[in-house]
Design an enzyme around this catalytic site. Sequence first.
Site, mmCIF file in Angstrom:
data_model
loop_
_atom_site.group_PDB
_atom_site.id
_atom_site.type_symbol
_atom_site.label_atom_id
_atom_site.label_comp_id
_atom_site.label_asym_id
_atom_site.label_seq_id
_atom_site.Cartn_x
_atom_site.Cartn_y
_atom_site.Cartn_z
ATOM 1 N N GLU A 48 -19.890 15.002 -9.982
ATOM 2 C CA GLU A 48 -19.274 13.713 -10.276
ATOM 3 C C GLU A 48 -18.941 13.550 -11.757
ATOM 4 O OE1 GLU A 48 -22.363 10.254 -11.230
ATOM 5 O OE2 GLU A 48 -22.352 10.791 -9.118
ATOM 6 N N GLU A 101 -9.449 10.962 9.923
ATOM 7 C CA GLU A 101 -9.224 10.233 11.157
ATOM 8 C C GLU A 101 -7.782 9.764 11.333
ATOM 9 O OE1 GLU A 101 -12.188 7.186 10.881
ATOM 10 O OE2 GLU A 101 -13.731 8.434 11.815
#
Length: 303
Positions: free
Chosen positions: A116, A85
């Site tokens: 992960e 963004e």
Amino acid sequence: MEFNLSNLTTEQRNKHSLQIDKMTTYEILTIMNSEDSSIAPAVRRVLPQIERAVELTYEALNRGGRLFYIGAGTSGRLGVLDAAECPPTFSVDEQLVQAVIAGGPTAMYKAVEGAEDDGEEAVNALLERGLSAQDVVIGITASGRTPFVIEGLKYTRQRKACTIALTCNKQALVSQYADHTIEVVVGPEVLAGSTRLKAATAQKMVLNMISTAAMIKLGKVYENLMVDLHASNRKLRERARRILMAITGVTYEEAVLVLEQTQQEVKPAIVMIKTGCTYQQAVESLQQSKGFVREAITRLLHF
């Protein structure tokens, strides 16, 4: 590397939702809403730590460095979201704010099992992106023990870059590997261990604060308007016109005409209207003012 999750706040059972499987829909929503009301106060308690993170991020970006988010699962996705963004909101290069997510782009849409735990992947990703001592890396992990994040921060330290850890547990393991830590503790989740809930909301709030405040300090905002937005589509071009009208008082038609002269860039349009200067003069004054609109206007008015 073995971890004991039993003592983590994010893994505890929430006493208020022990009977949630027996509740009506409205009761479920009510308890979730009630629990969510604790998030903003938890973030408020760590505002001094967030302030320091903003200063460190600003300093890195101001000296030519980049901001990296690194995380797995929901935490990684939040980093991707915030990074994505920044270019349209602040007209920054897409390389300025980047996200490294365990499992790569695929992990944005579906879980990548075991990603992960792959610390080597984190190191390789940062290596490929040319991490340098000029940069700042924010490791995002609700539990505070994600190997992907920890190994990424370890490598970042080796490169002498600034490290920040964002976690939702006190005295988190990840804090040992960061120069600065934000531990925003929101308490046990409505569903025990489901950190996509309160923990994720808190993390998003903190990331919003860090990136937005840093961009404001870099001159990307005038008053409370996004004057550095990249007007790349119809909606954003319309927003650029409305912003120019709000700041300068010109009509819609005048805003359209001036923005055509500036290739839809709001900053030089503001300076031109406020000072009566040419486009070239506005650009030069903004360059001399390092992009700060107020300073560019003052410079021209007092030239």
